[in-house]
Every structure is written in C-alpha cells, then in structure tokens.
Design a protein around this motif. Structure first.
Motif, PDB file in Angstrom:
ATOM      1  N   VAL A  46       0.830  -1.208   0.000  1.00 58.63           N
ATOM      2  CA  VAL A  46       0.000   0.000   0.000  1.00 58.63           C
ATOM      3  C   VAL A  46       0.866   1.261   0.000  1.00 58.63           C
ATOM      4  N   ASN A  47       1.982   1.207   0.702  1.00 64.28           N
ATOM      5  CA  ASN A  47       2.847   2.375   0.852  1.00 64.28           C
ATOM      6  C   ASN A  47       3.539   2.780  -0.442  1.00 64.28           C
ATOM      7  N   ASP A  48       3.532   1.909  -1.426  1.00 67.95           N
ATOM      8  CA  ASP A  48       4.152   2.166  -2.731  1.00 67.95           C
ATOM      9  C   ASP A  48       3.058   2.206  -3.790  1.00 67.95           C
ATOM     10  N   GLY A  75       6.000   6.247   0.327  1.00 64.81           N
ATOM     11  CA  GLY A  75       5.936   6.923   1.609  1.00 64.81           C
ATOM     12  C   GLY A  75       5.432   8.353   1.513  1.00 64.81           C
ATOM     13  N   PRO A  76       5.597   9.144   2.581  1.00 63.91           N
ATOM     14  CA  PRO A  76       5.084  10.510   2.626  1.00 63.91           C
ATOM     15  C   PRO A  76       5.529  11.361   1.444  1.00 63.91           C
ATOM     16  N   GLY A  77       4.581  12.065   0.847  1.00 65.87           N
ATOM     17  CA  GLY A  77       4.886  12.918  -0.292  1.00 65.87           C
ATOM     18  C   GLY A  77       4.701  12.263  -1.636  1.00 65.87           C
ATOM     19  N   ALA A  78       4.584  10.933  -1.678  1.00 65.72           N
ATOM     20  CA  ALA A  78       4.373  10.233  -2.950  1.00 65.72           C
ATOM     21  C   ALA A  78       2.992  10.596  -3.505  1.00 65.72           C
ATOM     22  N   ARG A  99       3.424   5.703   8.885  1.00 67.59           N
ATOM     23  CA  ARG A  99       4.080   5.216  10.091  1.00 67.59           C
ATOM     24  C   ARG A  99       4.364   3.735   9.887  1.00 67.59           C
ATOM     25  N   PRO A 100       5.650   3.373   9.687  1.00 63.00           N
ATOM     26  CA  PRO A 100       5.997   1.999   9.308  1.00 63.00           C
ATOM     27  C   PRO A 100       5.294   0.930  10.138  1.00 63.00           C
ATOM     28  N   TYR A 101       4.590   0.076   9.412  1.00 59.86           N
ATOM     29  CA  TYR A 101       3.914  -1.103   9.965  1.00 59.86           C
ATOM     30  C   TYR A 101       2.783  -0.763  10.934  1.00 59.86           C
ATOM     31  N   THR A 121      -7.448   5.936   5.095  1.00 60.42           N
ATOM     32  CA  THR A 121      -6.488   5.474   6.084  1.00 60.42           C
ATOM     33  C   THR A 121      -6.415   3.949   6.087  1.00 60.42           C
ATOM     34  N   PHE A 122      -5.185   3.449   6.081  1.00 60.79           N
ATOM     35  CA  PHE A 122      -4.925   2.017   6.254  1.00 60.79           C
ATOM     36  C   PHE A 122      -4.246   1.849   7.609  1.00 60.79           C
TER      37      PHE A 122
END
Length: 217
Positions: A46-48, A75-78, A99-101, A121-122
């Motif tokens: 999800v983060n990518d 991550g943030p800003g993507a 926030r990692p994991y 939000t995940f």
C-alpha cells in the motif's frame, strides 16, 4: 388553481430541501481483513503507489487508465494521479503520513466527474492469527452530496470494492509470505549442506612437532 399548484410545489421544494439538509454531513466507509503474513508485506504493497496496480479494485475498470507518479518513490509525499473512463474518472492521491507497519494516511482528491476530497487510512494491527488490515475512507457531504445520499449509500457503492481490494492484498501477501519461508528454508538447507561438505573434505588438523630427546656427550 395555478396559485394553488405553485404553492404546493413551493411547499414540496422546501420540504425536500429540509429533508436533504437533515442528512448526515459526513460519511465513513470501512472494511477489514486478517492477513497471515508479516506486517511488512501488507504495509509495503500500500505504501508504494507503483504496486497498487496489483491489487486496486479500480484498475480493472479501465485497463487503459493513464497514470503518473510524482514525488518520492514511496511513503510521505508520494503522489499518484490517474485519468480514465467514466467508471474511474480523474483524480489524485497523496500520502500524507506513513508510520511503518502501523498506518498510512492518504489524501484522496476526485477531480472528475465531480470534485471531492476525502481522507483514506490504512491501519495495521498484528495479532495471534496475523495482521488485521483496516481500510477506511471519510468524507464530507455538501448539499448535493446529501441529496445524492437519498438515492445511493456510499457504503453500498464502494464497500464491495474495499472488500475486493483487501481480499487481493491478502492473497498476494500470504503467497509472498509462503514463498519467503520456502526461500529461507532452501537457503538454510544449502548453507548446511555446504558446511557439511566442507567439514568432510577438510584436511586433518596439524599436530604439534615432536620434542627432541636429550643428547649425550
């Protein structure tokens, strides 16, 4: 007669406006699933944004959808922007917080067919049976949104898509977790075999030289 009809119509319009105004000004859609995999796998997919094509339920609605990526790779800003047919419209997503994991917060902006800004939000909660992944979306209803909610429920419209996306995340990450274990077991077996082979073919350990006995004159 015309005055009575006009008056009745005006009363009906006012009544309808009152009903619309009474509708909730916010909405929330949420679904969850438990994934039997290390938390880094459902988090990373999800983060990518580049990996959303593998699980996003809306990718299938328009295979020719145009996509662009800006900012950091993940991550943030993507930023992920898309433009497609009537089913997917046009919009943009930006990762606001990662926030990692633990959680990922995304700003979701719809540009077409109607403008709207929501927060997605995940969240990830490890447990004895795996990681519980929750996917939630919150938004605000303006007057038109409230009117639309009289005929279509947001949860009913996109809840199934959330369920489909989470099911795909579960399938992909559990398969990757299984493959990871198999790779680790294979590497361990190879290392043990090489160590055993090296031990069998090693030359004998050197012995200390014999002490010279005393000499006689």
């Amino acid at each position: 007669m015309l005055k009575k009809v006009s008056l009745a119509l005006a009363v009906a319009i006012i009544g309808l406006a009152a009903v619309v105004a009474s509708r909730p000004s916010t909405y929330r859609v949420e679904r969850s699933i438990t994934v039997a995999a290390p938390v880094d796998l459902p988090f990373g997919i999800v983060n990518d944004f580049h990996r959303w094509k593998f699980w996003s339920p809306w990718e299938a609605h328009d295979p020719k959808m145009q996509k662009t990526f800006d900012g950091p790779y993940a991550g943030p800003g993507a930023i992920y922007s898309w433009s497609g047919n009537d089913q997917v419209g046009k919009g943009r997503m930006t990762i606001l917080e990662s926030r990692p994991y633990e959680s990922i917060r995304i700003q979701l902006e719809f540009i077409e067919p109607w403008p709207a800004t929501n927060t997605t939000t995940f969240t990830y909660q490890p447990g004895p049976e795996g990681v519980t992944v929750r996917w939630a979306m919150e938004g605000h209803n303006d007057f038109m949104g409230k009117a639309f909610s009289l005929f279509a429920d947001m949860d009913g419209m996109i809840g199934k898509d959330f369920e489909k996306g989470l099911a795909t995340i579960k399938s992909l990450t559990e398969t990757e977790a299984k493959n990871r274990l198999e790779r680790e077991a294979l590497l361990k077996a190879r290392a043990e075999a090489e160590a055993a082979k090296a031990a069998q073919g090693a030359p004998p350990a050197p012995t200390a030289p014999a002490q010279a006995g005393p000499t006689t004159p």
